[in-house]
Design an enzyme around this catalytic site. Structure first.
Site, PDB file in Angstrom:
ATOM      1  N   ASP A  32      -1.963   9.024  -4.702  1.00 24.71           N
ATOM      2  CA  ASP A  32      -2.530   7.728  -4.342  1.00 24.71           C
ATOM      3  C   ASP A  32      -2.562   6.852  -5.596  1.00 24.71           C
ATOM      4  O   ASP A  32      -2.958   7.294  -6.673  1.00 24.71           O
ATOM      5  CB  ASP A  32      -3.949   7.920  -3.783  1.00 24.71           C
ATOM      6  CG  ASP A  32      -4.484   6.682  -3.103  1.00 24.71           C
ATOM      7  OD1 ASP A  32      -4.775   6.759  -1.902  1.00 24.71           O
ATOM      8  OD2 ASP A  32      -4.621   5.620  -3.774  1.00 24.71           O
ATOM      9  N   ILE A  33      -2.153   5.599  -5.433  1.00 25.04           N
ATOM     10  CA  ILE A  33      -2.038   4.691  -6.586  1.00 25.04           C
ATOM     11  C   ILE A  33      -3.405   4.315  -7.164  1.00 25.04           C
ATOM     12  O   ILE A  33      -3.506   3.976  -8.353  1.00 25.04           O
ATOM     13  CB  ILE A  33      -1.223   3.433  -6.172  1.00 25.04           C
ATOM     14  CG1 ILE A  33      -0.554   2.770  -7.355  1.00 25.04           C
ATOM     15  CG2 ILE A  33      -2.074   2.451  -5.399  1.00 25.04           C
ATOM     16  CD1 ILE A  33       0.506   1.745  -6.955  1.00 25.04           C
ATOM     17  N   ASN A  89      -8.216   8.232   7.783  1.00 20.70           N
ATOM     18  CA  ASN A  89      -8.784   7.001   8.320  1.00 20.70           C
ATOM     19  C   ASN A  89      -7.904   6.561   9.483  1.00 20.70           C
ATOM     20  O   ASN A  89      -6.756   6.171   9.281  1.00 20.70           O
ATOM     21  CB  ASN A  89      -8.843   5.925   7.231  1.00 20.70           C
ATOM     22  CG  ASN A  89      -9.730   6.343   6.072  1.00 20.70           C
ATOM     23  OD1 ASN A  89     -10.745   7.012   6.272  1.00 20.70           O
ATOM     24  ND2 ASN A  89      -9.360   5.961   4.868  1.00 20.70           N
ATOM     25  N   GLN A  96      -8.710   2.379   7.750  1.00 22.24           N
ATOM     26  CA  GLN A  96      -7.261   2.525   7.543  1.00 22.24           C
ATOM     27  C   GLN A  96      -6.666   1.186   7.140  1.00 22.24           C
ATOM     28  O   GLN A  96      -6.731   0.216   7.908  1.00 22.24           O
ATOM     29  CB  GLN A  96      -6.579   3.044   8.813  1.00 22.24           C
ATOM     30  CG  GLN A  96      -5.092   3.309   8.597  1.00 22.24           C
ATOM     31  CD  GLN A  96      -4.405   3.923   9.822  1.00 22.24           C
ATOM     32  OE1 GLN A  96      -4.972   3.978  10.902  1.00 22.24           O
ATOM     33  NE2 GLN A  96      -3.174   4.360   9.637  1.00 22.24           N
ATOM     34  N   VAL A  97      -6.113   1.150   5.950  1.00 18.06           N
ATOM     35  CA  VAL A  97      -5.501  -0.079   5.424  1.00 18.06           C
ATOM     36  C   VAL A  97      -3.988  -0.045   5.629  1.00 18.06           C
ATOM     37  O   VAL A  97      -3.379  -1.056   5.984  1.00 18.06           O
ATOM     38  CB  VAL A  97      -5.850  -0.250   3.918  1.00 18.06           C
ATOM     39  CG1 VAL A  97      -5.097  -1.422   3.317  1.00 18.06           C
ATOM     40  CG2 VAL A  97      -7.363  -0.411   3.741  1.00 18.06           C
ATOM     41  N   HIS A 102      -1.644   9.105   7.413  1.00 16.98           N
ATOM     42  CA  HIS A 102      -1.711   9.876   6.166  1.00 16.98           C
ATOM     43  C   HIS A 102      -3.039  10.597   6.042  1.00 16.98           C
ATOM     44  O   HIS A 102      -4.081  10.060   6.392  1.00 16.98           O
ATOM     45  CB  HIS A 102      -1.510   8.983   4.931  1.00 16.98           C
ATOM     46  CG  HIS A 102      -2.398   7.768   4.887  1.00 16.98           C
ATOM     47  ND1 HIS A 102      -2.151   6.639   5.643  1.00 16.98           N
ATOM     48  CD2 HIS A 102      -3.532   7.516   4.209  1.00 16.98           C
ATOM     49  CE1 HIS A 102      -3.083   5.737   5.414  1.00 16.98           C
ATOM     50  NE2 HIS A 102      -3.952   6.241   4.563  1.00 16.98           N
ATOM     51  N   HIS A 104      -5.658  11.916   3.264  1.00 17.62           N
ATOM     52  CA  HIS A 104      -6.056  11.869   1.853  1.00 17.62           C
ATOM     53  C   HIS A 104      -6.533  13.265   1.461  1.00 17.62           C
ATOM     54  O   HIS A 104      -7.359  13.854   2.173  1.00 17.62           O
ATOM     55  CB  HIS A 104      -7.255  10.945   1.645  1.00 17.62           C
ATOM     56  CG  HIS A 104      -6.980   9.495   1.853  1.00 17.62           C
ATOM     57  ND1 HIS A 104      -6.822   8.618   0.800  1.00 17.62           N
ATOM     58  CD2 HIS A 104      -6.871   8.757   2.988  1.00 17.62           C
ATOM     59  CE1 HIS A 104      -6.627   7.388   1.287  1.00 17.62           C
ATOM     60  NE2 HIS A 104      -6.648   7.447   2.608  1.00 17.62           N
TER      61      HIS A 104
HETATM   62  P1  5GP Z   1      -6.116   4.039   3.889  1.00 14.88           P
HETATM   63  O1  5GP Z   1      -7.264   3.113   3.573  1.00 14.88           O
HETATM   64  O2  5GP Z   1      -5.050   3.359   4.711  1.00 14.88           O
HETATM   65  O3  5GP Z   1      -6.576   5.339   4.477  1.00 14.88           O
HETATM   66  O4  5GP Z   1      -5.512   4.447   2.497  1.00 14.88           O
HETATM   67  C1  5GP Z   1      -4.402   3.847   1.938  1.00 14.88           C
HETATM   68  C2  5GP Z   1      -4.265   4.381   0.532  1.00 14.88           C
HETATM   69  O5  5GP Z   1      -2.989   4.024   0.055  1.00 14.88           O
HETATM   70  C3  5GP Z   1      -5.288   3.820  -0.459  1.00 14.88           C
HETATM   71  O6  5GP Z   1      -6.091   4.877  -0.989  1.00 14.88           O
HETATM   72  C4  5GP Z   1      -4.436   3.139  -1.525  1.00 14.88           C
HETATM   73  O7  5GP Z   1      -4.911   3.350  -2.828  1.00 14.88           O
HETATM   74  C5  5GP Z   1      -3.073   3.775  -1.328  1.00 14.88           C
HETATM   75  N1  5GP Z   1      -1.969   2.880  -1.660  1.00 14.88           N
HETATM   76  C6  5GP Z   1      -1.858   1.565  -1.350  1.00 14.88           C
HETATM   77  N2  5GP Z   1      -0.689   1.074  -1.810  1.00 14.88           N
HETATM   78  C7  5GP Z   1      -0.059   2.114  -2.410  1.00 14.88           C
HETATM   79  C8  5GP Z   1       1.203   2.222  -3.086  1.00 14.88           C
HETATM   80  O8  5GP Z   1       1.986   1.285  -3.221  1.00 14.88           O
HETATM   81  N3  5GP Z   1       1.521   3.452  -3.598  1.00 14.88           N
HETATM   82  C9  5GP Z   1       0.675   4.533  -3.466  1.00 14.88           C
HETATM   83  N4  5GP Z   1       1.083   5.681  -4.006  1.00 14.88           N
HETATM   84  N5  5GP Z   1      -0.509   4.452  -2.831  1.00 14.88           N
HETATM   85  C10 5GP Z   1      -0.875   3.260  -2.312  1.00 14.88           C
END
Ligand code: 5GP
Ligand code: ZN
Length: 139
Positions: A32-33, A89, A96-97, A102, A104
């Site tokens: 995760d970035i 999420n 979920q963004v 996915h 985590h």
């Molecule tokens: P969500 O909120 O959808 O469950 O989590 C999305 C995750 O993707 C976040 O923790 C965010 O830091 C990670 N993320 C967003 N953009 C990128 C990216 O360009 N590369 C990587 N490796 N992770 C990303």
């Protein structure tokens, strides 16, 4: 079909760089970035699905096996961790963004500040009513 507007489809395709650590035929795992802690990993199906409910069962099974393998590698190689959270999420309101399924894997330390959800209480026979509704739905 890859979704051209989807960030994780672009990572899967290698069009956007990532710190990939493992892959199988149907799943990849990359860092995760913006990690909660170093080693925070995302386990992602290569085939686009928006969330858990529209994913193939076989892919979900492969994802959880990969998740276990990567979690073990994190704990065995970073001795500061002896616990981790798995988080999925599912849907925007749930946080979920990125709308590409996915898991985590979040390795934990005692003082990393990640908070658990607050718990409420069931009132009266609410728990039994909820139980019946779900039991019937799952028959
Ligand atoms: P969500 O909120 O959808 O469950 O989590 C999305 C995750 O993707 C976040 O923790 C965010 O830091 C990670 N993320 C967003 N953009 C990128 C990216 O360009 N590369 C990587 N490796 N992770 C990303
Ligand atoms: Zn996608």
């Amino acid at each position: 079909m890859p979704n051209n507007d989807c960030l994780f489809c672009q990572i899967v395709a290698g069009e956007i760089p990532s710190n990939k650590i493992y892959e199988t035929d149907n799943v990849i795992a990359f860092l995760d970035i913006n990690p909660v802690n170093p080693g925070h990993t995302l386990v992602v199906p290569k085939k686009h699905s928006e969330n858990m409910l529209d994913a193939d069962d076989a892919v979900l099974q492969e994802m959880i096996v990969v998740t276990k393998k990567v979690s073990q590698a994190i704990l065995e190689n970073f001795t500061e961790y002896n616990a981790f959270n798995l988080e999925l999420n599912n849907g925007q309101i749930a946080g979920q963004v990125i709308p590409h399924l996915h898991w985590h894997i979040i390795p934990r330390t005692e003082d990393d500040g990640l908070k658990h959800w607050p718990g409420k209480s069931y009132q009266g026979d609410e728990a039994r009513i909820v139980q019946e509704k779900l039991k019937n739905a799952l028959k």
